[in-house]
Design an enzyme around this catalytic site. Structure first.
Site, PDB file in Angstrom:
ATOM      1  N   ASP A 105     -43.800  29.828 110.519  1.00 41.40           N
ATOM      2  CA  ASP A 105     -43.181  30.544 111.627  1.00 41.40           C
ATOM      3  C   ASP A 105     -42.863  31.957 111.126  1.00 41.40           C
ATOM      4  O   ASP A 105     -42.827  32.202 109.921  1.00 41.40           O
ATOM      5  CB  ASP A 105     -41.910  29.791 112.043  1.00 41.40           C
ATOM      6  CG  ASP A 105     -41.093  30.545 113.066  1.00 41.40           C
ATOM      7  OD1 ASP A 105     -41.669  31.016 114.055  1.00 41.40           O
ATOM      8  OD2 ASP A 105     -39.864  30.675 112.869  1.00 41.40           O
ATOM      9  N   ASP A 107     -40.243  34.495 112.900  1.00 38.67           N
ATOM     10  CA  ASP A 107     -38.861  34.933 113.070  1.00 38.67           C
ATOM     11  C   ASP A 107     -37.881  34.102 112.246  1.00 38.67           C
ATOM     12  O   ASP A 107     -37.835  32.870 112.376  1.00 38.67           O
ATOM     13  CB  ASP A 107     -38.469  34.857 114.542  1.00 38.67           C
ATOM     14  CG  ASP A 107     -39.254  35.835 115.393  1.00 38.67           C
ATOM     15  OD1 ASP A 107     -40.026  36.625 114.823  1.00 38.67           O
ATOM     16  OD2 ASP A 107     -39.101  35.807 116.634  1.00 38.67           O
ATOM     17  N   ARG A 169     -52.734  48.330 129.912  1.00 37.85           N
ATOM     18  CA  ARG A 169     -52.656  49.162 128.711  1.00 37.85           C
ATOM     19  C   ARG A 169     -53.869  48.949 127.815  1.00 37.85           C
ATOM     20  O   ARG A 169     -54.491  47.895 127.810  1.00 37.85           O
ATOM     21  CB  ARG A 169     -51.387  48.823 127.928  1.00 37.85           C
ATOM     22  CG  ARG A 169     -50.099  49.048 128.681  1.00 37.85           C
ATOM     23  CD  ARG A 169     -49.674  50.499 128.619  1.00 37.85           C
ATOM     24  NE  ARG A 169     -48.317  50.683 129.088  1.00 37.85           N
ATOM     25  CZ  ARG A 169     -47.541  51.713 128.776  1.00 37.85           C
ATOM     26  NH1 ARG A 169     -48.011  52.647 127.970  1.00 37.85           N
ATOM     27  NH2 ARG A 169     -46.325  51.813 129.256  1.00 37.85           N
ATOM     28  N   ALA A 213     -44.657  32.776 118.379  1.00 40.88           N
ATOM     29  CA  ALA A 213     -44.694  33.143 119.793  1.00 40.88           C
ATOM     30  C   ALA A 213     -44.869  34.639 119.972  1.00 40.88           C
ATOM     31  O   ALA A 213     -45.131  35.107 121.079  1.00 40.88           O
ATOM     32  CB  ALA A 213     -43.406  32.686 120.485  1.00 40.88           C
ATOM     33  N   LYS A 257     -46.955  25.421 119.765  1.00 36.03           N
ATOM     34  CA  LYS A 257     -47.389  25.554 118.375  1.00 36.03           C
ATOM     35  C   LYS A 257     -48.113  24.290 117.914  1.00 36.03           C
ATOM     36  O   LYS A 257     -49.113  24.363 117.195  1.00 36.03           O
ATOM     37  CB  LYS A 257     -46.188  25.829 117.468  1.00 36.03           C
ATOM     38  CG  LYS A 257     -45.583  27.213 117.649  1.00 36.03           C
ATOM     39  CD  LYS A 257     -44.493  27.483 116.627  1.00 36.03           C
ATOM     40  CE  LYS A 257     -43.915  28.873 116.805  1.00 36.03           C
ATOM     41  NZ  LYS A 257     -42.870  29.184 115.795  1.00 36.03           N
ATOM     42  N   ASP A 280     -37.531  27.906 110.864  1.00 34.82           N
ATOM     43  CA  ASP A 280     -36.068  27.969 110.882  1.00 34.82           C
ATOM     44  C   ASP A 280     -35.477  27.270 112.095  1.00 34.82           C
ATOM     45  O   ASP A 280     -34.260  27.090 112.162  1.00 34.82           O
ATOM     46  CB  ASP A 280     -35.612  29.433 110.917  1.00 34.82           C
ATOM     47  CG  ASP A 280     -35.852  30.062 112.290  1.00 34.82           C
ATOM     48  OD1 ASP A 280     -34.886  30.466 112.950  1.00 34.82           O
ATOM     49  OD2 ASP A 280     -37.021  30.139 112.716  1.00 34.82           O
ATOM     50  N   ASN A 283     -36.674  24.214 117.605  1.00 28.99           N
ATOM     51  CA  ASN A 283     -37.766  24.256 118.577  1.00 28.99           C
ATOM     52  C   ASN A 283     -39.119  23.946 117.950  1.00 28.99           C
ATOM     53  O   ASN A 283     -40.066  23.590 118.658  1.00 28.99           O
ATOM     54  CB  ASN A 283     -37.829  25.634 119.247  1.00 28.99           C
ATOM     55  CG  ASN A 283     -36.596  25.948 120.064  1.00 28.99           C
ATOM     56  OD1 ASN A 283     -36.102  25.102 120.799  1.00 28.99           O
ATOM     57  ND2 ASN A 283     -36.080  27.154 119.926  1.00 28.99           N
TER      58      ASN A 283
END
Length: 348
Positions: A105, A107, A169, A213, A257, A280, A283
């Protein structure tokens, strides 16, 4: 049914015999196809194929076919965004351990804080969009940090806001901004302990993947900078070099995930019982629980409890948390007042 011969009483030349036998075989085939075993139409064949695929996926990954298909879309979208399957080639001097990988992960696992928040503020500094448009993202992150949990409504709303931000964009422009944001605002936020873990896997010949994510372009730049194999992230659809405002696959959050890792394992030939995952957040239990080695990095309270219950390893690189556990809150508070008192005396 035995094959007849000319001696069985069928008159005529050998050519007549062969013609008669071929005709009888043709009649039998038509009878079987038209009456006893009619041909399978396309829809029936498709349904049978999907049923077989669903059974295989359920046995291999304990997933529904629809979830696995979503994972395949995310993985193929990530490959397309990177321009190849891997963003870095393995070290030629290291013997590769085929079938083994580590999934990280991002974050609070690889970097301190929320990558999407750093990303959004970085884009705001570059006037990619207005600061006011970033405030909902900031609020959701503050709420998550205070409550320690994310709800599905916040995730879905955040996804839609992000897609609207980038709709129309230029992709190359965003990638260039991502590279600058990573180099100027994220590099100093890397947890050294997590980076060492990733490098240990690479040194053992394992693949190392980021699974986040966060937008896939941002995750892949991080992977490229640190020599990882690749990265899976949330994939925004691209057409003619511009973002369409639609999603490819699903947002890689929670079960998303798990779906993507299962698809990646199928594509890369990975044996999940030999793989490791690091996160961490509570989820990410769906991803953590599908591998042979799960490690909680800087875990939130819910994941810490789950890790202790399941016997997963826990690594905490947060110095304040480590200090509290080592010395206790009263001792730290007392030490803090002592330091403040000493500074006040020196100024007096």
């Amino acid at each position: 049914m035995s094959t007849p011969t000319p001696d069985d009483g069928i008159p005529g030349s050998p050519e007549d015999f062969l013609a008669t036998w071929s005709a009888s075989r043709g009649n039998l085939r038509r009878f079987l196809e038209d009456t006893a075993l009619p041909p399978v139409d396309e829809s029936t064949q498709r349904a049978a194929g999907e049923a077989a695929a669903a059974a295989a996926i359920a046995q291999a990954f304990d997933l529904e076919l629809e979830d696995f298909t979503s994972g395949i879309a995310s993985v193929s979208g990530a490959f397309e965004a990177a321009g190849s399957k891997h963003v870095n080639a393995p070290d030629p001097d290291i013997q590769q351990d085929a079938g083994t990988a580590a999934f990280f992960d991002v974050d609070n696992t690889l970097i301190q804080g929320a990558s999407i928040l750093v990303f959004a503020l970085g884009l705001a500094r570059k006037r990619y969009f207005r600061v006011g448009e970033v405030l909902p993202v900031v609020w959701k992150q503050v709420k998550f940090r205070v409550t320690g949990s994310e709800n599905a409504e916040d995730v879905a709303e955040g996804r839609q806001q992000a897609l609207e931000f980038i709709k129309g964009r230029d992709v190359a422009e965003l990638v260039e901004l991502c590279e600058e944001i990573v180099d100027t605002h994220m590099s100093e936020k890397i947890w050294p302990g997590t980076r060492e873990l990733a490098e240990t896997h690479l040194a053992a010949g394992h693949q190392v993947w980021l699974v986040s994510a966060t937008p896939v372009q941002l995750a892949q730049i991080l992977a490229r900078r640190y020599g990882f194999t690749g990265a899976l992230g949330t994939v925004a659809e691209v057409k003619d070099g511009k973002f369409t405002g639609r999603l490819v696959g699903d947002i890689l959050h929670g079960p998303g995930k798990r779906h993507a890792v299962a698809a990646l394992a199928a594509v890369e030939g990975l044996e999940l019982e030999r793989c490791a995952a690091y996160s961490d957040s509570i989820n990410d239990v769906p991803m953590l629980s599908m591998v042979g080695t799960a490690v909680a990095i800087n875990p939130d309270s819910a994941l810490r409890k789950e890790a202790e219950k399941r016997g997963w390893e826990i690594r905490d690189y947060r110095s304040l948390r480590k200090a509290i556990r080592a010395f206790g809150v009263p001792a730290l508070v007392g030490a803090g007042f002592s330091v403040l008192g000493w500074k006040w005396v020196k100024r007096s």
